[in-house]
Design a protein around this motif. Structure first.
Motif, short mmCIF file in Angstrom:
data_model
loop_
_atom_site.label_atom_id
_atom_site.label_comp_id
_atom_site.label_asym_id
_atom_site.label_seq_id
_atom_site.Cartn_x
_atom_site.Cartn_y
_atom_site.Cartn_z
N GLN A 39 0.87 -1.18 0.00
CA GLN A 39 0.00 0.00 0.00
C GLN A 39 0.90 1.22 0.00
N GLN A 40 0.57 2.22 -0.81
CA GLN A 40 1.33 3.46 -0.79
C GLN A 40 0.39 4.65 -0.77
N PRO A 55 6.17 2.95 0.35
CA PRO A 55 5.23 1.82 0.36
C PRO A 55 5.27 1.09 1.70
N THR A 111 -2.88 3.78 -3.11
CA THR A 111 -2.52 3.00 -4.29
C THR A 111 -1.91 1.68 -3.83
N TYR A 112 -2.29 0.61 -4.51
CA TYR A 112 -1.83 -0.73 -4.15
C TYR A 112 -1.02 -1.32 -5.30
N TYR A 113 0.08 -1.96 -4.94
CA TYR A 113 0.97 -2.58 -5.92
C TYR A 113 1.19 -4.05 -5.57
N GLY A 123 0.02 -0.73 -10.49
CA GLY A 123 -0.67 -0.05 -9.40
C GLY A 123 -2.17 0.03 -9.62
N ARG A 153 -5.24 2.40 -8.06
CA ARG A 153 -5.58 3.55 -7.22
C ARG A 153 -6.99 3.36 -6.69
N GLN A 159 11.04 5.39 -7.69
CA GLN A 159 9.74 5.82 -8.18
C GLN A 159 9.89 7.16 -8.87
N GLY A 219 4.86 4.53 -11.12
CA GLY A 219 4.82 3.39 -10.21
C GLY A 219 6.19 3.03 -9.67
#
Lengths: 107, 121
Positions: free
Chosen positions: A37-38, A44, A85-87, A101, A103, B39, B44
């Motif tokens: 999660q960022q 992150p 935002t999730y990666y 990512g 969002r 980044q 990303g």
């Protein structure tokens, strides 16, 4: 290189909703799949490792699943602090690769 | 408490060099692999490099291979990323991170606050 494809790229949801983000690998990666999660301007934060193991200190409303190629991150009962935002990331082999990512926005 | 503090970022012209450092504390540094992730503004996450706990082996993204060198000094609990022949596309916030025990290049369970590298003429 192993390509990681997340869907959707963006998502609108409300507090209390359940949401699922998917991540697909271009080759099988076993369970070497991690979720981060960022939030804007921040580093992150690891949520899930080894596809389904919850990192210490992460709320239990976060869960992960999958093996091989297809993976999911599910958040049950969204909280205001979950909008971020999730990666996904594969750490099966180098080069290590991230998804583009997802969002998550407030509806 | 685990702390990772990056330094050394800044403004550099294309073709120039910078050395990033990452000072670690709060854990047994020599037991953990470490990694750099960057980044670019508004973009990303991109893995840059990882290094084994002993420092014997380092792995690199193709985009930086031959230009960046990742090293560590376990006596000083410090990581170094030597960046040469910098390009505009290297402009990014660079994060150092601690890899979970027994893993080689991920997952990254603790992160620094990041240091900004800007490559521009």
């Amino acid at each position: 290189d192993i390509q990681m494809t997340q869907s959707p790229s963006s998502l609108s949801a409300s507090v209390g909703d359940r949401v699922t983000i998917t991540c697909r690998a271009s080759h099988s990666i076993g369970n070497y799949l991690n979720w981060y999660q960022q939030k804007p301007g921040k580093a992150p934060n690891l949520l899930i490792y080894a596809a389904s193991s919850l990192q210490s200190g992460v709320p239990s409303r976060f869960s992960g699943g999958g093996f091989g190629i297809d993976f999911t991150l599910t958040i049950t009962s969204l909280q205001p602090e979950d909008f971020a935002t999730y990666y996904c990331q594969q750490s099966y082999t180098t080069p290590v690769t991230f998804g583009q990512g997802t969002r998550l926005e407030i509806k | 408490e685990v702390q990772l503090l990056e330094s050394g970022g800044g403004f550099v012209q294309p073709g120039g060099s910078l050395r990033l450092s990452c000072a670690a504390s709060g854990f047994t540094f020599s037991s953990y692999a470490m990694t750099w992730v960057r980044q670019a503004p508004g973009k990303g996450l991109e893995w840059v490099s990882s290094i084994s706990a002993t420092g014997d082996t380092a792995y690199y993204a193709d985009s930086v291979k031959g230009r960046f060198t990742f090293s560590r000094d376990n006596s000083k609990n410090t990581l170094y990323l030597q960046m040469n022949s910098l390009r505009a596309e290297d402009t990014a916030v660079y994060y150092c991170a601690k890899v979970r025990l027994l893993y080689t290049y991920g997952p990254a369970m603790h992160w620094g606050q990041g240091t900004l590298v800007t490559v521009s003429s």
